[in-house]
Design a protein around this motif. Structure first.
Motif, PDB file in Angstrom:
ATOM      1  N   ALA A   5      34.816  41.411  50.425  1.00 52.80           N
ATOM      2  CA  ALA A   5      35.940  41.099  49.774  1.00 52.80           C
ATOM      3  C   ALA A   5      36.729  39.722  50.897  1.00 52.80           C
ATOM      4  O   ALA A   5      36.278  39.849  52.482  1.00 52.80           O
ATOM      5  CB  ALA A   5      36.966  41.782  49.693  1.00 52.80           C
ATOM      6  N   ALA A   6      37.769  38.285  50.235  1.00 51.01           N
ATOM      7  CA  ALA A   6      37.935  38.045  50.438  1.00 51.01           C
ATOM      8  C   ALA A   6      39.624  38.240  50.701  1.00 51.01           C
ATOM      9  O   ALA A   6      40.152  38.375  49.600  1.00 51.01           O
ATOM     10  CB  ALA A   6      37.685  36.464  50.405  1.00 51.01           C
ATOM     11  N   ILE A  13      44.088  39.692  47.170  1.00 57.46           N
ATOM     12  CA  ILE A  13      42.640  39.259  46.081  1.00 57.46           C
ATOM     13  C   ILE A  13      41.854  38.522  45.089  1.00 57.46           C
ATOM     14  O   ILE A  13      41.560  37.661  44.914  1.00 57.46           O
ATOM     15  CB  ILE A  13      41.620  40.399  46.727  1.00 57.46           C
ATOM     16  N   GLY A  14      43.232  38.544  43.946  1.00 59.03           N
ATOM     17  CA  GLY A  14      42.952  37.982  42.960  1.00 59.03           C
ATOM     18  C   GLY A  14      44.578  37.567  42.409  1.00 59.03           C
ATOM     19  O   GLY A  14      45.230  38.006  42.137  1.00 59.03           O
ATOM     20  N   LYS A  18      41.301  36.134  38.492  1.00 58.47           N
ATOM     21  CA  LYS A  18      39.808  35.080  39.241  1.00 58.47           C
ATOM     22  C   LYS A  18      40.085  35.342  40.913  1.00 58.47           C
ATOM     23  O   LYS A  18      41.274  35.632  41.507  1.00 58.47           O
ATOM     24  CB  LYS A  18      40.622  33.418  38.896  1.00 58.47           C
ATOM     25  N   LEU A  19      39.815  34.562  41.760  1.00 58.60           N
ATOM     26  CA  LEU A  19      39.754  34.934  43.156  1.00 58.60           C
ATOM     27  C   LEU A  19      41.420  34.027  43.137  1.00 58.60           C
ATOM     28  O   LEU A  19      41.639  32.745  42.628  1.00 58.60           O
ATOM     29  CB  LEU A  19      38.821  33.816  43.791  1.00 58.60           C
ATOM     30  N   ARG A  43      33.292  44.791  35.448  1.00 56.92           N
ATOM     31  CA  ARG A  43      33.764  44.641  34.334  1.00 56.92           C
ATOM     32  C   ARG A  43      34.470  43.251  34.828  1.00 56.92           C
ATOM     33  O   ARG A  43      33.685  42.546  34.193  1.00 56.92           O
ATOM     34  CB  ARG A  43      34.263  45.456  33.028  1.00 56.92           C
ATOM     35  N   THR A  64      31.939  49.595  33.884  1.00 54.79           N
ATOM     36  CA  THR A  64      32.890  49.649  32.191  1.00 54.79           C
ATOM     37  C   THR A  64      33.147  51.767  30.977  1.00 54.79           C
ATOM     38  O   THR A  64      32.381  51.179  31.624  1.00 54.79           O
ATOM     39  CB  THR A  64      32.661  48.368  31.589  1.00 54.79           C
ATOM     40  N   ASN A  66      33.387  51.178  28.256  1.00 54.80           N
ATOM     41  CA  ASN A  66      33.217  49.915  27.177  1.00 54.80           C
ATOM     42  C   ASN A  66      31.497  50.702  26.677  1.00 54.80           C
ATOM     43  O   ASN A  66      30.632  49.787  27.264  1.00 54.80           O
ATOM     44  CB  ASN A  66      33.714  48.311  26.797  1.00 54.80           C
ATOM     45  N   SER A  79      30.960  55.519  34.657  1.00 54.81           N
ATOM     46  CA  SER A  79      31.734  56.473  34.899  1.00 54.81           C
ATOM     47  C   SER A  79      31.616  56.736  36.394  1.00 54.81           C
ATOM     48  O   SER A  79      30.098  56.187  36.768  1.00 54.81           O
ATOM     49  CB  SER A  79      31.492  58.426  34.624  1.00 54.81           C
ATOM     50  N   ILE A  98      31.188  44.970  45.554  1.00 53.98           N
ATOM     51  CA  ILE A  98      31.405  43.957  45.275  1.00 53.98           C
ATOM     52  C   ILE A  98      33.050  43.503  44.532  1.00 53.98           C
ATOM     53  O   ILE A  98      33.973  42.248  44.230  1.00 53.98           O
ATOM     54  CB  ILE A  98      30.740  42.232  45.231  1.00 53.98           C
ATOM     55  N   GLY A  99      34.187  44.235  44.225  1.00 54.48           N
ATOM     56  CA  GLY A  99      35.205  44.348  43.401  1.00 54.48           C
ATOM     57  C   GLY A  99      35.247  44.554  42.019  1.00 54.48           C
ATOM     58  O   GLY A  99      34.243  44.687  42.009  1.00 54.48           O
ATOM     59  N   GLY A 100      36.312  44.367  41.365  1.00 55.55           N
ATOM     60  CA  GLY A 100      37.914  43.791  41.671  1.00 55.55           C
ATOM     61  C   GLY A 100      38.361  45.657  42.263  1.00 55.55           C
ATOM     62  O   GLY A 100      38.108  46.241  43.273  1.00 55.55           O
ATOM     63  N   GLU A 101      39.859  45.225  42.334  1.00 51.16           N
ATOM     64  CA  GLU A 101      40.747  46.159  42.605  1.00 51.16           C
ATOM     65  C   GLU A 101      39.704  48.013  42.614  1.00 51.16           C
ATOM     66  O   GLU A 101      39.957  48.140  43.784  1.00 51.16           O
ATOM     67  CB  GLU A 101      42.119  46.193  42.670  1.00 51.16           C
ATOM     68  N   ILE A 103      37.535  49.275  41.676  1.00 51.40           N
ATOM     69  CA  ILE A 103      36.658  49.175  42.171  1.00 51.40           C
ATOM     70  C   ILE A 103      36.113  49.645  43.802  1.00 51.40           C
ATOM     71  O   ILE A 103      36.658  50.696  44.490  1.00 51.40           O
ATOM     72  CB  ILE A 103      35.654  48.312  41.608  1.00 51.40           C
ATOM     73  N   GLN A 106      38.539  52.899  44.248  1.00 54.63           N
ATOM     74  CA  GLN A 106      37.734  54.223  44.105  1.00 54.63           C
ATOM     75  C   GLN A 106      36.911  54.522  45.291  1.00 54.63           C
ATOM     76  O   GLN A 106      36.377  55.062  45.213  1.00 54.63           O
ATOM     77  CB  GLN A 106      36.905  53.998  42.572  1.00 54.63           C
TER      78      GLN A 106
HETATM   79  N1  LIG Z   1      38.803  38.209  47.002  1.00 50.75           N
HETATM   80  C1  LIG Z   1      37.582  38.680  46.628  1.00 50.75           C
HETATM   81  O1  LIG Z   1      37.175  38.688  47.411  1.00 50.75           O
HETATM   82  C2  LIG Z   1      37.605  39.823  45.088  1.00 50.75           C
HETATM   83  C3  LIG Z   1      36.183  40.761  44.729  1.00 50.75           C
HETATM   84  C4  LIG Z   1      36.445  40.928  43.769  1.00 50.75           C
HETATM   85  C5  LIG Z   1      37.201  40.191  42.436  1.00 50.75           C
HETATM   86  N2  LIG Z   1      38.904  40.289  42.794  1.00 50.75           N
HETATM   87  C6  LIG Z   1      39.748  39.869  41.878  1.00 50.75           C
HETATM   88  O2  LIG Z   1      39.862  41.094  41.847  1.00 50.75           O
HETATM   89  C7  LIG Z   1      40.602  41.200  39.826  1.00 50.75           C
HETATM   90  C8  LIG Z   1      40.553  42.459  38.877  1.00 50.75           C
HETATM   91  O3  LIG Z   1      40.224  43.638  39.796  1.00 50.75           O
HETATM   92  P1  LIG Z   1      40.781  44.550  38.452  1.00 50.75           P
HETATM   93  O4  LIG Z   1      40.840  45.543  39.586  1.00 50.75           O
HETATM   94  O5  LIG Z   1      41.702  44.333  37.542  1.00 50.75           O
HETATM   95  O6  LIG Z   1      39.027  44.332  37.980  1.00 50.75           O
HETATM   96  P2  LIG Z   1      37.530  44.926  37.976  1.00 50.75           P
HETATM   97  O7  LIG Z   1      37.672  45.690  39.694  1.00 50.75           O
HETATM   98  O8  LIG Z   1      37.058  44.049  38.476  1.00 50.75           O
HETATM   99  O9  LIG Z   1      37.220  45.548  36.491  1.00 50.75           O
HETATM  100  C9  LIG Z   1      38.354  46.621  36.138  1.00 50.75           C
HETATM  101  C10 LIG Z   1      37.168  47.285  34.904  1.00 50.75           C
HETATM  102  O10 LIG Z   1      36.278  47.945  35.684  1.00 50.75           O
HETATM  103  C11 LIG Z   1      36.106  48.945  34.606  1.00 50.75           C
HETATM  104  N3  LIG Z   1      36.410  50.777  35.300  1.00 50.75           N
HETATM  105  C12 LIG Z   1      36.893  50.426  36.523  1.00 50.75           C
HETATM  106  N4  LIG Z   1      36.962  51.821  36.858  1.00 50.75           N
HETATM  107  C13 LIG Z   1      35.521  52.774  36.523  1.00 50.75           C
HETATM  108  C14 LIG Z   1      35.324  53.686  36.214  1.00 50.75           C
HETATM  109  N5  LIG Z   1      35.664  54.687  37.093  1.00 50.75           N
HETATM  110  N6  LIG Z   1      34.738  54.049  35.163  1.00 50.75           N
HETATM  111  C15 LIG Z   1      34.377  52.581  33.915  1.00 50.75           C
HETATM  112  N7  LIG Z   1      34.618  51.567  33.968  1.00 50.75           N
HETATM  113  C16 LIG Z   1      35.743  51.741  35.113  1.00 50.75           C
HETATM  114  C17 LIG Z   1      36.553  49.555  33.577  1.00 50.75           C
HETATM  115  O11 LIG Z   1      36.133  48.293  32.058  1.00 50.75           O
HETATM  116  P3  LIG Z   1      36.506  48.152  30.554  1.00 50.75           P
HETATM  117  O12 LIG Z   1      37.880  48.113  30.998  1.00 50.75           O
HETATM  118  O13 LIG Z   1      35.959  48.018  30.451  1.00 50.75           O
HETATM  119  O14 LIG Z   1      36.167  50.139  30.544  1.00 50.75           O
HETATM  120  C18 LIG Z   1      37.588  48.160  34.675  1.00 50.75           C
HETATM  121  O15 LIG Z   1      39.048  47.825  33.437  1.00 50.75           O
HETATM  122  C19 LIG Z   1      40.404  39.534  39.964  1.00 50.75           C
HETATM  123  O16 LIG Z   1      41.547  38.862  40.120  1.00 50.75           O
HETATM  124  C20 LIG Z   1      39.005  39.040  40.559  1.00 50.75           C
HETATM  125  O17 LIG Z   1      38.679  37.922  41.434  1.00 50.75           O
HETATM  126  C21 LIG Z   1      38.385  39.379  44.481  1.00 50.75           C
END
Ligand SMILES: NC(=O)c1ccc[n+]([C@@H]2O[C@H](COP(=O)([O-])OP(=O)(O)OC[C@H]3O[C@@H](n4cnc5c(N)ncnc54)[C@H](OP(=O)(O)O)[C@@H]3O)[C@@H](O)[C@H]2O)c1
Length: 168
Positions: A5-6, A13-14, A18-19, A43, A64, A66, A79, A98-101, A103, A106
């Motif tokens: 991660a960055a 992180i976001g 977006k990044l 997702r 996801t 979905n 899951s 590789i993310g996001g938050e 993931i 968990q």
């Molecule tokens: N700086 C970095 O290195 C870096 C790296 C990666 C991402 N990011 C940033 O992180 C942000 C996104 O993070 P986020 O937490 O909002 O989203 P995310 O982790 O990318 O995705 C969340 C989605 O993943 C699915 N999910 C998560 N846990 C699950 C599980 N146990 N079982 C099934 N599906 C699961 C769900 O999808 P569904 O809603 O489809 O069910 C959930 O809505 C963005 O701003 C991105 O740019 C930054």
């Protein structure tokens, strides 16, 4: 298993899906480290990639809930339990979270190494990486020289989970 991660000064992180910033040398580092490996992505982060497409030359696993979600070139998993089953066939050191938050949160306690690009700036953000510097079982084991991108300063850091002391 690895995390990559960055993060900014506050481990942000976001913002808005977006990044926070795209640093070309960091993108190259990410590409170099993860090419040929297995990447596990949420997702929402997958959808933030160009065209919502999986990363080339890597085994992409997307999480996801979905059941209708499908994208060519990625395996969809619904899951964490199913994810672990799927990951059993790979060497742990070849797997990158590789993310996001959601993931990162968990998976962090199951990982051994984290590649953290630490950007010396505070951004407005809505997503964060778990603060490894506040986790007792993690330690920083490597850092780079100061890197610069225009007026930004950043570092390539390595964190590792502390090895458990032997009971002998
Ligand atoms: N700086 C970095 O290195 C870096 C790296 C990666 C991402 N990011 C940033 O992180 C942000 C996104 O993070 P986020 O937490 O909002 O989203 P995310 O982790 O990318 O995705 C969340 C989605 O993943 C699915 N999910 C998560 N846990 C699950 C599980 N146990 N079982 C099934 N599906 C699961 C769900 O999808 P569904 O809603 O489809 O069910 C959930 O809505 C963005 O701003 C991105 O740019 C930054």
């Amino acid at each position: 298993m690895n995390l990559i991660a960055a993060v900014d000064k506050n481990w942000a992180i976001g913002l808005n899906g977006k990044l926070l910033v795209k640093i070309p040398e960091d993108m190259k580092f990410f590409q170099k480290v993860t090419t040929g490996k297995v990447v596990v992505v949420g997702r929402k982060t997958l959808e933030s990639f160009p065209g919502g497409q999986p990363l080339k030359n890597r085994t992409n696993i997307v999480l996801t809930t979905n059941r209708n979600f499908q994208v060519k070139g990625a395996l969809t998993i619904h899951s964490i339990e199913k994810l672990f089953e799927e990951l059993k066939q790979y060497r742990s050191e070849d797997i990158y979270i590789i993310g996001g938050e959601s993931i990162y949160r968990q998976m962090v306690d199951l990982c051994d190494v984290a590649y953290i690009t630490k950007i010396d700036y505070e951004y407005l953000a809505d997503a964060w990486f778990p603060r490894l510097d506040e986790k007792e079982d993690w330690e920083q084991t490597g850092d780079s020289e100061e890197q610069t991108y225009f007026d930004l300063e950043y570092y390539f850091l390595r964190y590792e989970r502390k090895k458990k002391a032997s009971s002998q």
